[in-house]
Design a protein around this motif. Sequence first.
Motif, PDB file in Angstrom:
ATOM      1  N   ASP A  65       0.002   8.049  -5.254  1.00  0.00           N
ATOM      2  CA  ASP A  65      -1.443   8.883  -5.025  1.00  0.00           C
ATOM      3  C   ASP A  65      -1.610   9.895  -6.278  1.00  0.00           C
ATOM      4  O   ASP A  65      -1.243  11.176  -6.186  1.00  0.00           O
ATOM      5  CB  ASP A  65      -0.931   9.889  -3.697  1.00  0.00           C
ATOM      6  CG  ASP A  65      -2.380  10.699  -3.658  1.00  0.00           C
ATOM      7  OD1 ASP A  65      -3.482  10.568  -4.027  1.00  0.00           O
ATOM      8  OD2 ASP A  65      -2.246  11.772  -2.630  1.00  0.00           O
ATOM      9  N   ASN A  82      -2.962   2.531 -10.258  1.00  0.00           N
ATOM     10  CA  ASN A  82      -1.745   1.780  -9.778  1.00  0.00           C
ATOM     11  C   ASN A  82      -1.738   0.244 -10.579  1.00  0.00           C
ATOM     12  O   ASN A  82      -0.847  -0.187 -10.825  1.00  0.00           O
ATOM     13  CB  ASN A  82      -1.623   1.771  -8.188  1.00  0.00           C
ATOM     14  CG  ASN A  82      -1.040   2.948  -7.716  1.00  0.00           C
ATOM     15  OD1 ASN A  82       0.264   3.042  -7.874  1.00  0.00           O
ATOM     16  ND2 ASN A  82      -1.788   4.008  -7.284  1.00  0.00           N
ATOM     17  N   MET A  83      -2.997  -0.149 -10.602  1.00  0.00           N
ATOM     18  CA  MET A  83      -3.255  -1.666 -11.142  1.00  0.00           C
ATOM     19  C   MET A  83      -2.771  -1.539 -12.552  1.00  0.00           C
ATOM     20  O   MET A  83      -2.342  -2.495 -12.842  1.00  0.00           O
ATOM     21  CB  MET A  83      -4.516  -2.047 -10.630  1.00  0.00           C
ATOM     22  CG  MET A  83      -4.818  -2.519  -9.469  1.00  0.00           C
ATOM     23  SD  MET A  83      -6.571  -3.216  -9.242  1.00  0.00           S
ATOM     24  CE  MET A  83      -6.801  -3.346  -7.544  1.00  0.00           C
ATOM     25  N   VAL A 118       0.729  -1.073   0.155  1.00  0.00           N
ATOM     26  CA  VAL A 118      -0.023  -0.208   0.029  1.00  0.00           C
ATOM     27  C   VAL A 118       0.989   1.299   0.098  1.00  0.00           C
ATOM     28  O   VAL A 118       0.582   2.196  -0.613  1.00  0.00           O
ATOM     29  CB  VAL A 118      -0.914  -0.144   1.319  1.00  0.00           C
ATOM     30  CG1 VAL A 118      -1.743   1.476   1.306  1.00  0.00           C
ATOM     31  CG2 VAL A 118      -1.957  -1.300   1.115  1.00  0.00           C
ATOM     32  N   ASN A 119       2.126   1.205   0.756  1.00  0.00           N
ATOM     33  CA  ASN A 119       2.721   2.101   0.823  1.00  0.00           C
ATOM     34  C   ASN A 119       3.581   2.656  -0.542  1.00  0.00           C
ATOM     35  O   ASN A 119       3.905   3.864  -0.888  1.00  0.00           O
ATOM     36  CB  ASN A 119       3.908   2.030   1.860  1.00  0.00           C
ATOM     37  CG  ASN A 119       3.581   2.056   3.472  1.00  0.00           C
ATOM     38  OD1 ASN A 119       2.228   2.561   3.515  1.00  0.00           O
ATOM     39  ND2 ASN A 119       4.129   1.595   4.206  1.00  0.00           N
ATOM     40  N   ARG A 120       3.542   1.763  -1.347  1.00  0.00           N
ATOM     41  CA  ARG A 120       4.175   1.942  -2.541  1.00  0.00           C
ATOM     42  C   ARG A 120       3.078   2.590  -3.884  1.00  0.00           C
ATOM     43  O   ARG A 120       3.577   2.926  -4.921  1.00  0.00           O
ATOM     44  CB  ARG A 120       4.865   0.410  -3.294  1.00  0.00           C
ATOM     45  CG  ARG A 120       6.121   0.206  -2.217  1.00  0.00           C
ATOM     46  CD  ARG A 120       6.848  -0.775  -3.405  1.00  0.00           C
ATOM     47  NE  ARG A 120       6.243  -1.953  -3.622  1.00  0.00           N
ATOM     48  CZ  ARG A 120       6.218  -3.242  -2.933  1.00  0.00           C
ATOM     49  NH1 ARG A 120       6.893  -3.222  -1.846  1.00  0.00           N
ATOM     50  NH2 ARG A 120       5.749  -4.141  -3.418  1.00  0.00           N
ATOM     51  N   GLN A 121       1.825   2.511  -3.086  1.00  0.00           N
ATOM     52  CA  GLN A 121       0.814   3.004  -4.123  1.00  0.00           C
ATOM     53  C   GLN A 121       1.415   4.689  -4.559  1.00  0.00           C
ATOM     54  O   GLN A 121       1.526   5.257  -3.525  1.00  0.00           O
ATOM     55  CB  GLN A 121      -0.622   2.915  -3.739  1.00  0.00           C
ATOM     56  CG  GLN A 121      -0.714   1.476  -3.284  1.00  0.00           C
ATOM     57  CD  GLN A 121      -1.503   0.915  -4.452  1.00  0.00           C
ATOM     58  OE1 GLN A 121      -2.200   1.421  -5.383  1.00  0.00           O
ATOM     59  NE2 GLN A 121      -0.986  -0.497  -4.804  1.00  0.00           N
ATOM     60  N   ASN A 144      -6.989   5.770  -7.379  1.00  0.00           N
ATOM     61  CA  ASN A 144      -5.685   5.438  -7.120  1.00  0.00           C
ATOM     62  C   ASN A 144      -5.341   4.207  -7.179  1.00  0.00           C
ATOM     63  O   ASN A 144      -4.332   3.701  -8.008  1.00  0.00           O
ATOM     64  CB  ASN A 144      -5.128   6.027  -5.803  1.00  0.00           C
ATOM     65  CG  ASN A 144      -4.917   7.713  -5.959  1.00  0.00           C
ATOM     66  OD1 ASN A 144      -4.530   8.117  -7.039  1.00  0.00           O
ATOM     67  ND2 ASN A 144      -4.990   8.232  -4.702  1.00  0.00           N
ATOM     68  N   GLU A 145      -6.110   3.328  -6.566  1.00  0.00           N
ATOM     69  CA  GLU A 145      -5.862   1.713  -6.430  1.00  0.00           C
ATOM     70  C   GLU A 145      -5.969   1.221  -8.133  1.00  0.00           C
ATOM     71  O   GLU A 145      -5.289   0.531  -8.373  1.00  0.00           O
ATOM     72  CB  GLU A 145      -6.766   0.971  -5.740  1.00  0.00           C
ATOM     73  CG  GLU A 145      -6.760  -0.387  -5.570  1.00  0.00           C
ATOM     74  CD  GLU A 145      -7.953  -0.982  -4.736  1.00  0.00           C
ATOM     75  OE1 GLU A 145      -7.888  -2.427  -4.720  1.00  0.00           O
ATOM     76  OE2 GLU A 145      -8.665  -0.339  -3.911  1.00  0.00           O
ATOM     77  N   THR A 161     -13.085  -1.761  -9.974  1.00  0.00           N
ATOM     78  CA  THR A 161     -12.748  -1.479  -8.483  1.00  0.00           C
ATOM     79  C   THR A 161     -13.857  -0.835  -7.873  1.00  0.00           C
ATOM     80  O   THR A 161     -14.037  -0.922  -6.622  1.00  0.00           O
ATOM     81  CB  THR A 161     -11.457  -0.466  -8.554  1.00  0.00           C
ATOM     82  OG1 THR A 161     -10.339  -0.992  -9.349  1.00  0.00           O
ATOM     83  CG2 THR A 161     -10.724  -0.359  -7.280  1.00  0.00           C
TER      84      THR A 161
END
Length: 308
Positions: free
Chosen positions: A10, A229-230, A5-8, A225-226, A211
């Motif tokens: 923003d 990032n995917m 999660v930290n590597r996502q 964001n999720e 999502t």
Amino acid sequence: MKSLVNRQLDFMGKRRIAYTISGLMLLVSIVSLLFQPLNLGLDFTGGTLVEVRYAMAPSLEAVRQLLENAEFRDVSVQAFGASTEVLIRLQQAFDPDVGEQVVSLLRNAGDEMELIRAEFVGAQVGDQLRDQSGMGLLVALGVVMLYVAFRFQYKFAIGALLALIHDVIIVVGIFSLFQLEFDLTVLAALLAVIGYSLNDTIVVYDRIRETIRKSRIDDMPAIFNEAINMTLSRTLATSGTTLLVLLALLVLGGDMIEGFAIALIIGIVVGTFSSIYVAAALLLVVKLDREDLIPARKEDPEGEEELP
């Protein structure tokens, strides 16, 4: 899981900065187009084409300089197929003897060559091409909007359409700003940019829709964001490999497709940016929410919920 999660990244948190960058690029492009018209190529303006075949590959810059010194106007010299075949474009009225004049001038400089053809491209043909190409772009944008509205939802169509208009204006604006020649190959690149940008946008939209449906939260920026990032690794791989091919075309392809390669390189960079910060981020502006994709459950007269 926490480290993941930290590597996502923003993306949505930086959307206002992206809006500013995008707005500035659009402003510069539009102002340039208003005060500095496109440097239209022979395909649109009309002029004379002269094709010659040399015994040995010539220096294109030397040929161009020689013709300009002889007071030929708006000279463009390109390798045409083999390195010994040269296509000379002259933006002037057609003269039946212009081919022989060009050949005589080049022969007097000590080069051996033969005249292959000399022909005129009329300005009327250029006007028709300009009108038809503009109509083609408008039709393409209209069809894209209908397709996205049918496949997703009308709010997605608004974002996709604005992203494509954004990409086209910036690519054309850069050609106007730096007075790069705008010909039929550049027009073909613009249509390819629309296709590439749309494909990238559809990938992002698919992931956003999926999502939203799976997520249990209503924080749309976090959901976006999720989703982005995917798709990030796929986007970078596709854009990177395409740019490598286009850079090879730009360096090795010669003057004939230089404009095509430049337009596509700009379009891919801008299109990748717009698929995130125009097509996706504008969904927040038009207030996309879960109910737009998942219809609310109906209630029966006794207050119990029913599936729609």
